[in-house]
Write an enzyme that holds these catalytic residues in place. Sequence first.
Site, PDB file in Angstrom:
ATOM      1  N   GLY A  43       9.959  -5.329  -2.871  1.00  0.00           N
ATOM      2  CA  GLY A  43       9.801  -5.325  -1.415  1.00  0.00           C
ATOM      3  C   GLY A  43       8.326  -5.406  -1.056  1.00  0.00           C
ATOM      4  O   GLY A  43       7.858  -4.761  -0.107  1.00  0.00           O
ATOM      5  N   GLY A  50       6.885  -6.812   2.719  1.00  0.00           N
ATOM      6  CA  GLY A  50       7.091  -6.128   3.999  1.00  0.00           C
ATOM      7  C   GLY A  50       5.784  -5.569   4.533  1.00  0.00           C
ATOM      8  O   GLY A  50       4.716  -5.753   3.928  1.00  0.00           O
ATOM      9  N   ASP A  89       9.742  -9.759  -4.229  1.00  0.00           N
ATOM     10  CA  ASP A  89      10.486  -9.695  -2.966  1.00  0.00           C
ATOM     11  C   ASP A  89      11.478 -10.846  -2.955  1.00  0.00           C
ATOM     12  O   ASP A  89      11.375 -11.769  -3.773  1.00  0.00           O
ATOM     13  CB  ASP A  89       9.525  -9.799  -1.760  1.00  0.00           C
ATOM     14  CG  ASP A  89      10.070  -9.095  -0.528  1.00  0.00           C
ATOM     15  OD1 ASP A  89      11.244  -9.318  -0.200  1.00  0.00           O
ATOM     16  OD2 ASP A  89       9.323  -8.318   0.103  1.00  0.00           O
ATOM     17  N   TYR A 137      20.254   4.143   9.251  1.00  0.00           N
ATOM     18  CA  TYR A 137      19.002   4.182   8.486  1.00  0.00           C
ATOM     19  C   TYR A 137      18.692   5.621   8.065  1.00  0.00           C
ATOM     20  O   TYR A 137      18.369   5.894   6.904  1.00  0.00           O
ATOM     21  CB  TYR A 137      17.896   3.624   9.384  1.00  0.00           C
ATOM     22  CG  TYR A 137      16.497   3.673   8.829  1.00  0.00           C
ATOM     23  CD1 TYR A 137      16.120   2.856   7.767  1.00  0.00           C
ATOM     24  CD2 TYR A 137      15.530   4.504   9.401  1.00  0.00           C
ATOM     25  CE1 TYR A 137      14.810   2.881   7.288  1.00  0.00           C
ATOM     26  CE2 TYR A 137      14.231   4.518   8.933  1.00  0.00           C
ATOM     27  CZ  TYR A 137      13.874   3.708   7.873  1.00  0.00           C
ATOM     28  OH  TYR A 137      12.589   3.732   7.413  1.00  0.00           O
ATOM     29  N   ILE A 163       4.501   3.168  11.161  1.00  0.00           N
ATOM     30  CA  ILE A 163       3.216   2.726  10.609  1.00  0.00           C
ATOM     31  C   ILE A 163       2.634   1.589  11.452  1.00  0.00           C
ATOM     32  O   ILE A 163       3.329   0.623  11.757  1.00  0.00           O
ATOM     33  CB  ILE A 163       3.377   2.270   9.141  1.00  0.00           C
ATOM     34  CG1 ILE A 163       4.064   3.349   8.291  1.00  0.00           C
ATOM     35  CG2 ILE A 163       2.021   1.882   8.547  1.00  0.00           C
ATOM     36  CD1 ILE A 163       3.299   4.647   8.131  1.00  0.00           C
TER      37      ILE A 163
HETATM   38  C1  AKB Z   1      11.613   2.444  11.783  1.00  0.00           C
HETATM   39  O1  AKB Z   1      11.220   2.472  12.955  1.00  0.00           O
HETATM   40  O2  AKB Z   1      12.769   2.184  11.445  1.00  0.00           O
HETATM   41  C2  AKB Z   1      10.609   2.777  10.694  1.00  0.00           C
HETATM   42  C3  AKB Z   1      10.594   4.227  10.364  1.00  0.00           C
HETATM   43  C4  AKB Z   1      10.074   5.215  11.324  1.00  0.00           C
HETATM   44  O3  AKB Z   1      11.001   4.599   9.296  1.00  0.00           O
HETATM   45  N1  AKB Z   1       9.312   2.347  11.097  1.00  0.00           N
END
Ligand code: AKB
Length: 313
Positions: free
Chosen positions: A9, A12, A35, A143, A173
């Site tokens: 990866g 990214g 990647d 997520y 980030i």
């Molecule tokens: C997202 O917004 O999904 C990522 C994170 C905060 O893990 N940047």
Amino acid sequence: MEQRVLIIGACGQIGTELTLKLRDKYGTSNVVASDLKEGTPQLMTSGLFIKIDATDKEQIRNILVEFNITQVYMMAAMLSATAEKMPLRAWDLNMTALLTILELGKEGLYKQLFWPSSIGAFGPNSPHTNTPQDTIMAPTTVYGISKYSGEMWCQYYATQYGLDVRTVRYPGIVSYKTKPGGGTTDYAVEIYFEALKSRNYTCFLSEETTLPMMYMDDAIEATLSLMAHPKLQAYKAYNISGINFNPKEIADAIKKQIPEFKIEYQPDFRQAIADSWPQSIDDSQAKADWDWQPQFDLEKMTSVMLANCKPDM
Ligand code: AKB
């Protein structure tokens, strides 16, 4: 110890800058970037690149053996906003990529693994401000569920098989070399590009949505210093904290340098994701265990971003 590194990866947002830094640190011939898709010209021309699928165990096994890899950074993942649109694909990618590399570590095919978690691992019932290292998690996004489960899998492989796995919970980030894709915190990068391009930005989060964020250099420094730290007592997915701000505050920082900049707010489905996350997190454990200390505040980050973002990227 001389390291031979594999980044999965690598193209990214974080993978790109991590790869460039690792090439500086360990020498180009000791760092393999990989990647599914090609990355920026700088990444592609500055060292070895291999096209791989992060879930293809045999292909990864061959690379680990061929290059005698000692250290792996597993950066491949689907981020929060995209994951809400395709939950099962996100779960499949995020978990299979992690379990694939954990299994190869169990076989002894490398020595040390970095796997990133996120502030997304927290949920609406976690304390919202100064969120502790150890607290109720219960994430409500796909997520977040994959990140929290991933933390527990890493802990399992560390305790059951003695694998050296290291993890930080990244905040959003901010960086200019590669744009993020599919995240909820992406607005904090888009806003700089749009400020330079059109002097205007329509934000998909409301003005008072405070989230934990961090400038890229601090995130890379945190990652590399955690990996270089000689011995940690036990696996921990460390909270790391940089700058907490909301869209209004970042817009005000931009206006100090571009007075005609205008921002509007049109919150969409990403607002609910952001609302389920902390506004600030407590990283005193990281500071105590491995001397972590961020360097960038909102003003310094804004100056660097406005000086370096290429509006046509
Ligand atoms: C997202 O917004 O999904 C990522 C994170 C905060 O893990 N940047």
